[in-house]
Design a protein around this motif. Sequence first.
Motif, PDB file in Angstrom:
ATOM      1  N   VAL A   1      15.684 -21.057  -2.702  1.00 48.38           N
ATOM      2  CA  VAL A   1      17.253 -21.518  -2.924  1.00 48.38           C
ATOM      3  C   VAL A   1      18.777 -20.491  -2.885  1.00 48.38           C
ATOM      4  CG1 VAL A   1      19.030 -23.857  -2.749  1.00 48.38           C
ATOM      5  CG2 VAL A   1      16.349 -23.927  -2.215  1.00 48.38           C
ATOM      6  N   GLY A   2      18.876 -20.467  -2.117  1.00 47.66           N
ATOM      7  CA  GLY A   2      20.641 -19.807  -3.117  1.00 47.66           C
ATOM      8  C   GLY A   2      20.244 -18.200  -3.575  1.00 47.66           C
ATOM      9  N   GLU A   3      19.032 -17.568  -2.915  1.00 47.40           N
ATOM     10  CA  GLU A   3      18.420 -16.221  -3.274  1.00 47.40           C
ATOM     11  C   GLU A   3      18.303 -14.985  -2.700  1.00 47.40           C
ATOM     12  OE1 GLU A   3      16.056 -15.245  -6.779  1.00 47.40           O
ATOM     13  OE2 GLU A   3      16.889 -17.357  -7.280  1.00 47.40           O
ATOM     14  N   GLY A   4      18.351 -16.077  -1.478  1.00 44.43           N
ATOM     15  CA  GLY A   4      17.460 -14.731  -0.430  1.00 44.43           C
ATOM     16  C   GLY A   4      16.065 -14.905  -0.517  1.00 44.43           C
ATOM     17  N   SER A   5      15.387 -14.075   0.552  1.00 46.96           N
ATOM     18  CA  SER A   5      14.109 -13.268   0.286  1.00 46.96           C
ATOM     19  C   SER A   5      13.485 -11.982  -0.914  1.00 46.96           C
ATOM     20  CB  SER A   5      14.062 -12.160   1.578  1.00 46.96           C
ATOM     21  OG  SER A   5      12.232 -13.092   1.566  1.00 46.96           O
ATOM     22  N   GLN A   6      12.656 -12.313  -1.402  1.00 43.93           N
ATOM     23  CA  GLN A   6      11.796 -11.353  -2.233  1.00 43.93           C
ATOM     24  C   GLN A   6      11.003 -11.063  -2.013  1.00 43.93           C
ATOM     25  OE1 GLN A   6      13.328 -12.311  -6.259  1.00 43.93           O
ATOM     26  NE2 GLN A   6      14.574 -13.555  -4.920  1.00 43.93           N
ATOM     27  N   ARG A   7      10.947 -10.827  -0.366  1.00 40.98           N
ATOM     28  CA  ARG A   7      10.124  -9.794   0.474  1.00 40.98           C
ATOM     29  C   ARG A   7      10.892  -8.251  -0.040  1.00 40.98           C
ATOM     30  NH1 ARG A   7       9.481 -12.926   5.442  1.00 40.98           N
ATOM     31  NH2 ARG A   7      11.596 -13.672   4.931  1.00 40.98           N
ATOM     32  N   ASP A   8       9.995  -7.137   0.395  1.00 44.75           N
ATOM     33  CA  ASP A   8      10.593  -5.474   0.588  1.00 44.75           C
ATOM     34  C   ASP A   8      10.874  -5.341   1.563  1.00 44.75           C
ATOM     35  OD1 ASP A   8       8.286  -4.728   1.146  1.00 44.75           O
ATOM     36  OD2 ASP A   8       7.362  -3.539  -0.775  1.00 44.75           O
ATOM     37  N   GLY A   9      11.730  -4.575   2.052  1.00 39.43           N
ATOM     38  CA  GLY A   9      11.899  -3.830   3.304  1.00 39.43           C
ATOM     39  C   GLY A   9      10.934  -3.490   4.456  1.00 39.43           C
ATOM     40  N   ASP A  10      10.134  -3.204   4.020  1.00 42.68           N
ATOM     41  CA  ASP A  10       8.284  -3.793   4.294  1.00 42.68           C
ATOM     42  C   ASP A  10       7.979  -5.026   4.962  1.00 42.68           C
ATOM     43  OD1 ASP A  10       9.137  -0.148   5.545  1.00 42.68           O
ATOM     44  OD2 ASP A  10       7.759  -0.880   3.534  1.00 42.68           O
ATOM     45  N   GLY A  11       8.532  -5.579   4.571  1.00 45.70           N
ATOM     46  CA  GLY A  11       7.933  -7.033   4.415  1.00 45.70           C
ATOM     47  C   GLY A  11       6.957  -7.946   3.717  1.00 45.70           C
ATOM     48  N   TRP A  12       6.947  -6.807   2.298  1.00 42.70           N
ATOM     49  CA  TRP A  12       5.677  -7.133   1.076  1.00 42.70           C
ATOM     50  C   TRP A  12       6.516  -8.192   0.771  1.00 42.70           C
ATOM     51  CZ3 TRP A  12       0.242  -5.715   2.636  1.00 42.70           C
ATOM     52  CH2 TRP A  12       0.343  -4.634   2.852  1.00 42.70           C
ATOM     53  N   LEU A  13       5.720  -9.260  -0.461  1.00 39.22           N
ATOM     54  CA  LEU A  13       5.675 -10.089  -1.364  1.00 39.22           C
ATOM     55  C   LEU A  13       5.044  -9.303  -2.712  1.00 39.22           C
ATOM     56  CD1 LEU A  13       7.534 -12.481  -2.487  1.00 39.22           C
ATOM     57  CD2 LEU A  13       5.850 -14.097  -1.639  1.00 39.22           C
ATOM     58  N   HIS A  14       5.809  -8.973  -3.267  1.00 40.41           N
ATOM     59  CA  HIS A  14       5.212  -8.276  -4.470  1.00 40.41           C
ATOM     60  C   HIS A  14       4.844  -9.729  -5.630  1.00 40.41           C
ATOM     61  CE1 HIS A  14       6.646  -4.159  -4.626  1.00 40.41           C
ATOM     62  NE2 HIS A  14       7.372  -4.534  -3.699  1.00 40.41           N
ATOM     63  N   THR A  15       3.163 -10.154  -5.421  1.00 40.34           N
ATOM     64  CA  THR A  15       2.834 -11.135  -6.659  1.00 40.34           C
ATOM     65  C   THR A  15       2.770 -11.409  -7.801  1.00 40.34           C
ATOM     66  OG1 THR A  15       0.161 -10.160  -6.644  1.00 40.34           O
ATOM     67  CG2 THR A  15       1.302 -11.366  -4.432  1.00 40.34           C
ATOM     68  N   GLY A  16       2.945 -10.187  -8.632  1.00 36.67           N
ATOM     69  CA  GLY A  16       3.510 -10.122  -9.913  1.00 36.67           C
ATOM     70  C   GLY A  16       1.903 -10.467 -10.660  1.00 36.67           C
ATOM     71  N   ASP A  17       0.914 -10.215  -9.519  1.00 36.58           N
ATOM     72  CA  ASP A  17      -0.635  -9.905 -10.121  1.00 36.58           C
ATOM     73  C   ASP A  17      -1.009  -9.122 -10.104  1.00 36.58           C
ATOM     74  OD1 ASP A  17      -0.818 -12.899 -10.602  1.00 36.58           O
ATOM     75  OD2 ASP A  17      -1.484 -13.794  -8.503  1.00 36.58           O
ATOM     76  N   ARG A  18      -2.416  -8.657 -10.989  1.00 36.78           N
ATOM     77  CA  ARG A  18      -2.882  -7.720 -11.258  1.00 36.78           C
ATOM     78  C   ARG A  18      -4.082  -7.993 -10.621  1.00 36.78           C
ATOM     79  NH1 ARG A  18      -1.153  -3.311 -13.551  1.00 36.78           N
ATOM     80  NH2 ARG A  18      -2.820  -1.901 -13.528  1.00 36.78           N
ATOM     81  N   GLY A  19      -4.395  -6.515  -9.736  1.00 41.04           N
ATOM     82  CA  GLY A  19      -5.919  -7.149  -9.389  1.00 41.04           C
ATOM     83  C   GLY A  19      -6.369  -6.003  -8.529  1.00 41.04           C
ATOM     84  N   ARG A  20      -7.666  -5.348  -8.166  1.00 35.66           N
ATOM     85  CA  ARG A  20      -8.030  -4.544  -7.078  1.00 35.66           C
ATOM     86  C   ARG A  20      -9.006  -4.772  -6.345  1.00 35.66           C
ATOM     87  NH1 ARG A  20     -13.443  -4.407  -9.765  1.00 35.66           N
ATOM     88  NH2 ARG A  20     -13.570  -5.918 -11.005  1.00 35.66           N
ATOM     89  N   ILE A  21      -9.074  -3.732  -4.960  1.00 36.31           N
ATOM     90  CA  ILE A  21      -9.639  -3.891  -3.873  1.00 36.31           C
ATOM     91  C   ILE A  21     -11.220  -3.738  -3.685  1.00 36.31           C
ATOM     92  CG2 ILE A  21      -9.956  -4.322  -1.449  1.00 36.31           C
ATOM     93  CD1 ILE A  21      -6.679  -4.717  -1.420  1.00 36.31           C
ATOM     94  N   ASP A  22     -12.673  -4.030  -3.899  1.00 31.08           N
ATOM     95  CA  ASP A  22     -13.892  -3.232  -3.772  1.00 31.08           C
ATOM     96  C   ASP A  22     -14.065  -2.288  -2.563  1.00 31.08           C
ATOM     97  OD1 ASP A  22     -15.200  -4.938  -1.941  1.00 31.08           O
ATOM     98  OD2 ASP A  22     -16.045  -5.534  -3.818  1.00 31.08           O
ATOM     99  N   ALA A  23     -14.606  -1.552  -2.245  1.00 31.00           N
ATOM    100  CA  ALA A  23     -15.291  -1.337  -1.417  1.00 31.00           C
ATOM    101  C   ALA A  23     -15.352  -1.557  -0.361  1.00 31.00           C
ATOM    102  CB  ALA A  23     -15.978   0.166  -1.186  1.00 31.00           C
ATOM    103  N   ASP A  24     -15.809  -3.033   0.158  1.00 31.96           N
ATOM    104  CA  ASP A  24     -15.914  -3.996   1.492  1.00 31.96           C
ATOM    105  C   ASP A  24     -15.179  -4.779   1.026  1.00 31.96           C
ATOM    106  OD1 ASP A  24     -18.775  -2.465   1.634  1.00 31.96           O
ATOM    107  OD2 ASP A  24     -19.438  -4.588  -0.196  1.00 31.96           O
ATOM    108  N   GLY A  25     -13.788  -4.260   0.419  1.00 29.25           N
ATOM    109  CA  GLY A  25     -12.290  -5.461   0.702  1.00 29.25           C
ATOM    110  C   GLY A  25     -12.612  -6.540   0.185  1.00 29.25           C
TER     111      GLY A  25
END
Lengths: 47, 477
Positions: free
Chosen positions: B341-365
């Motif tokens: 409310v009052g701030e608009g969207s935090q998504r970037d220009g391509d529609g991605w939301l930056h979660t602020g969480d660190r992570g990784r994806i393995d070879a199986d997804g």
Amino acid sequence: MANQLGKRYQCSTCEATVLITKAGDGELACHGQPMEIAQAKPLPSSD
Amino acid sequence: MNIAMLLEMAADGLGDRVAFGSRDDGLTYARVRDLATGVGAHVARSGAHTVALVHETTRLTPVALFGAAWGGAAYAPLNYRLPEAARLELLHRLRPAEVADDAWLEIAPDAGHAFPDEPDHPAVLLFTSGSTAEPKAAVLHHDQLLAYQLNTVEFASADDDEAALVAVPPFHIAGVTAILSSTYAGRRIVPLPRFTAEDWLTTARAEAVTHAFVVPTMLARIVAAMEDDPDLRVPTLRHLAYGGARMPAPILARALRLFPNAGFVNAYGLTETSSTVSVLGPDDHRAALDGDPATQRRLSSVGQPVPGIEVLVVDDQGAAVPVDTSGEVLVRGAQVSGDYVGEGSQRDGDGWLHTGDRGRIDADGYLYIEGRGDDTIIRGGENISPAEVEDALLHHPAVASAAVVGLPDEEWGERVAAMVSLRANASATSDELRTFVHDMIGSLKTPETLEIRDELPHTATGKILRRQVKSELVDRQ
């Protein structure tokens, strides 16, 4: 054939999908063919 | 589209089924719709933009949620445990607002009142817990909440005997989606207004509960209670979902043994993403129990994205990282909001939301969440994950919960510190616990400071308040 509430109907030619939110009579058609019920892809409930 | 559609479909297709409460005197879907139409007409006449709920989970919860939607207002559940001044401040920010009232449970239906078709209007407002800063109100729109429902839940898919125990409060995103998903699936909701492990277990048994969602703090208490009292069992439970914070591996291992017939689901999501964006399902949990080390590791993942969701991991420059490389987790999809409310969207220009969480994806997804980006402890240039140290502490039989943080250190930059609470009737000294961790994961990661407390500071929804743990430990230096 009546349309079933909550089912998805798909066109076999294009990607059109219809979700039935009110059941009713009649037949859904797309690209000149009746649309068919899409099989549900069950996902485990996460909430 | 409007989330009220979910209730309308359930009432049309499963009208006589109990939606909420006990099987003998609960509200049916038809009854909830009747009340929602009455409340909707009342809210529309009042000119309110929001419907505030300042209440634990009762039968008023679904009536307020769907009544708001029917009246074209946003549903704003507030933390009823807030001090009065803070609560009034939030209510002030929601004006013009109607506050949900138990009198609504007697309101006359207004079958002629249709819900508005406003897919891009706010449907739900959820205040962030605001442990430090002014609470922000996350906005979820009708089409975002519906995207999640329609992509992941099949209408009327629940069997007649299914019942979901809802122990999270209404002001948690899981308390909102529990109602939406259960309504659309046709699964009866059993509310647990105030969580204690004993109440959870006895209510689940008495109501023949089949489904439940818990946050890790709740599960830790549930398994401890079950280990202390073999009579506390829920034979009907066949589906246990957990999320809301990282699940410590030792707690999960104990839970898997105590609920041998339940399918476990790990759900990862944010308030801002209309709940779950990634799921580790029952098959993966079972495979891990008797599997090779690779499938066992998967138990610490949050599984794979739900339909309609894309996940990307990027480095500090915003470039996608290779498989199995850590970075920031980004999510994109129709259910992703990121509006405040009052701030608009935090998504970037391509529609991605930056979660602020660190992570990784393995070879199986499979996606692994390693923690908040700013939680990593850097001691003399070594990165230490608080999660690994917390898990080591939780392997000790006396430990009930553990929070590990980095404290400023002149020599090392940061040093490892822990705050721990013990299980009832258990005892251990700080030195014993430090030795235990040392033997398990080595001296570098062993907390130099370890305090034992009766209880760790946590939010109303059971998430440990790391900032507060840190500041209390700093003050004690």
